[in-house]
Design a protein around this motif. Structure first.
Motif, PDB file in Angstrom:
ATOM      1  N   CYS A 168     -33.678 -11.301 -32.513  1.00 16.10           N
ATOM      2  CA  CYS A 168     -33.077 -10.851 -31.195  1.00 16.10           C
ATOM      3  C   CYS A 168     -31.948  -9.678 -31.729  1.00 16.10           C
ATOM      4  O   CYS A 168     -31.173 -10.032 -32.490  1.00 16.10           O
ATOM      5  CB  CYS A 168     -32.380 -12.251 -30.518  1.00 16.10           C
ATOM      6  N   ALA A 169     -31.903  -8.883 -30.828  1.00 13.12           N
ATOM      7  CA  ALA A 169     -30.829  -7.788 -31.024  1.00 13.12           C
ATOM      8  C   ALA A 169     -29.474  -8.332 -30.990  1.00 13.12           C
ATOM      9  O   ALA A 169     -28.483  -7.817 -31.634  1.00 13.12           O
ATOM     10  CB  ALA A 169     -30.957  -6.683 -30.316  1.00 13.12           C
ATOM     11  N   SER A 170     -29.166  -9.289 -30.157  1.00 13.21           N
ATOM     12  CA  SER A 170     -27.851 -10.005 -30.125  1.00 13.21           C
ATOM     13  C   SER A 170     -27.506 -11.180 -31.146  1.00 13.21           C
ATOM     14  O   SER A 170     -26.714 -11.288 -31.613  1.00 13.21           O
ATOM     15  CB  SER A 170     -27.605 -10.378 -28.555  1.00 13.21           C
ATOM     16  N   ARG A 173     -23.052  -8.079 -38.640  1.00  9.81           N
ATOM     17  CA  ARG A 173     -23.523  -8.330 -37.258  1.00  9.81           C
ATOM     18  C   ARG A 173     -22.707  -9.456 -36.563  1.00  9.81           C
ATOM     19  O   ARG A 173     -22.414  -9.346 -35.277  1.00  9.81           O
ATOM     20  CB  ARG A 173     -25.050  -8.346 -37.203  1.00  9.81           C
ATOM     21  N   LEU A 174     -22.593 -10.532 -37.299  1.00 10.39           N
ATOM     22  CA  LEU A 174     -21.895 -11.617 -36.816  1.00 10.39           C
ATOM     23  C   LEU A 174     -20.519 -11.186 -36.444  1.00 10.39           C
ATOM     24  O   LEU A 174     -19.911 -11.433 -35.428  1.00 10.39           O
ATOM     25  CB  LEU A 174     -21.884 -12.843 -37.983  1.00 10.39           C
ATOM     26  N   MET A 175     -19.917 -10.555 -37.365  1.00  8.90           N
ATOM     27  CA  MET A 175     -18.431  -9.947 -37.266  1.00  8.90           C
ATOM     28  C   MET A 175     -18.252  -9.126 -35.874  1.00  8.90           C
ATOM     29  O   MET A 175     -17.373  -9.255 -35.099  1.00  8.90           O
ATOM     30  CB  MET A 175     -17.810  -9.301 -38.431  1.00  8.90           C
ATOM     31  N   PHE A 222     -35.291 -15.997 -33.665  1.00 10.63           N
ATOM     32  CA  PHE A 222     -36.740 -15.089 -33.338  1.00 10.63           C
ATOM     33  C   PHE A 222     -37.004 -15.423 -31.791  1.00 10.63           C
ATOM     34  O   PHE A 222     -36.536 -15.928 -31.028  1.00 10.63           O
ATOM     35  CB  PHE A 222     -37.682 -16.429 -33.928  1.00 10.63           C
ATOM     36  N   THR A 223     -37.486 -14.112 -31.421  1.00  7.69           N
ATOM     37  CA  THR A 223     -38.005 -13.861 -29.848  1.00  7.69           C
ATOM     38  C   THR A 223     -39.107 -12.965 -30.208  1.00  7.69           C
ATOM     39  O   THR A 223     -39.233 -12.266 -30.900  1.00  7.69           O
ATOM     40  CB  THR A 223     -36.757 -13.272 -29.439  1.00  7.69           C
ATOM     41  N   GLU A 224     -39.599 -12.443 -28.967  1.00  7.16           N
ATOM     42  CA  GLU A 224     -40.743 -11.841 -28.830  1.00  7.16           C
ATOM     43  C   GLU A 224     -40.266 -10.381 -28.136  1.00  7.16           C
ATOM     44  O   GLU A 224     -40.832  -9.421 -27.613  1.00  7.16           O
ATOM     45  CB  GLU A 224     -41.960 -12.403 -28.005  1.00  7.16           C
ATOM     46  N   ASN A 225     -39.032 -10.492 -27.489  1.00  8.74           N
ATOM     47  CA  ASN A 225     -38.310  -9.516 -26.703  1.00  8.74           C
ATOM     48  C   ASN A 225     -37.220  -8.943 -27.443  1.00  8.74           C
ATOM     49  O   ASN A 225     -36.911  -9.503 -28.505  1.00  8.74           O
ATOM     50  CB  ASN A 225     -37.994 -10.173 -25.392  1.00  8.74           C
ATOM     51  N   GLU A 226     -36.681  -7.765 -27.000  1.00  9.27           N
ATOM     52  CA  GLU A 226     -35.535  -7.167 -27.681  1.00  9.27           C
ATOM     53  C   GLU A 226     -34.478  -8.340 -27.600  1.00  9.27           C
ATOM     54  O   GLU A 226     -33.605  -8.284 -28.619  1.00  9.27           O
ATOM     55  CB  GLU A 226     -35.271  -6.097 -26.869  1.00  9.27           C
TER      56      GLU A 226
END
Length: 198
Positions: free
Chosen positions: A57-59, A126-128, A63-67
């Motif tokens: 996941c971009a956010s 990314r977390l920050m 895991f995901t199948e989408n953005e």
């Protein structure tokens, strides 16, 4: 008798699974080929499809199948609360409690200098960025209570506190249904330190 090379390759691939040693891998490989070829074909298709379709996941990095995953897109979630976990499996366990309604960030690991795993390897930048987006008010650290998990939680906590964020940690203590005489002293000590008023 020489085993066919494709069977060796299958057994070697099965050995990559956690808890599967050489003998178990060999037994599984022989079982699939002798008794469950349809199951073997299904397993092969499922693995191929998962590898091709599942990404991060971009956010939140799960895991995901989408953005963007369904959790991050859910308008009912509390965006001011961010729970940090080590793995998607840990995220699933927290979700199954039905007690947490905030957002997540999945590290996909934990700090382990002895294994060469540093802040960059667990997506700390990314977390920050996520935690300091102006929306997040509190970060809940839900890493495991191993030495590496504790070190990871401490490192993240210090980094986030330096940026003025409220940081909390999952409480530890006596398990539900546990009897004190059977609980180890370290767990009882932590439960005593983390006690709360009733």
């Amino acid at each position: 008798m020489k085993t066919p090379s494709s069977l060796d390759f299958l057994a070697e691939a099965l050995r990559r699974l956690p808890g599967i040693g050489p003998k178990s891998a060999q037994r599984i490989a022989y079982h699939l080929m002798q008794h469950d070829r349809d199951g073997a074909a299904m397993l092969g298709r499922a693995l191929t499809e998962a590898v091709e379709r599942i990404h991060h996941c971009a956010s939140c990095n799960t895991f995901t199948e989408n953005e963007i995953c369904e959790t991050c897109l859910d308008p009912e979630r509390d965006a001011a609360l961010l729970c940090v976990v080590e793995t998607p499996a840990d995220q699933l366990m927290i979700e199954q409690t039905l007690t947490y309604k905030g957002m997540y960030f999945v590290l996909m690991g934990r700090l382990s200098p002895l294994d060469g795993i540093g802040p960059r390897d667990i997506h700390l930048e990314r977390l920050m960025r996520r935690a300091t987006d102006g929306v997040v008010q509190e970060v809940v650290l839900a890493t495991n209570f191993t030495n590496e998990g504790e070190a990871t939680a401490h490192y993240i906590s210090e980094t986030l506190k330096a940026r003025g964020l409220k940081v909390s940690r999952l409480a530890r203590g006596v398990p539900v249904g546990g009897e004190l005489e059977y609980v180890d002293a370290g767990t009882i000590a932590r439960a005593m330190l983390d006690r709360r008023s009733t």
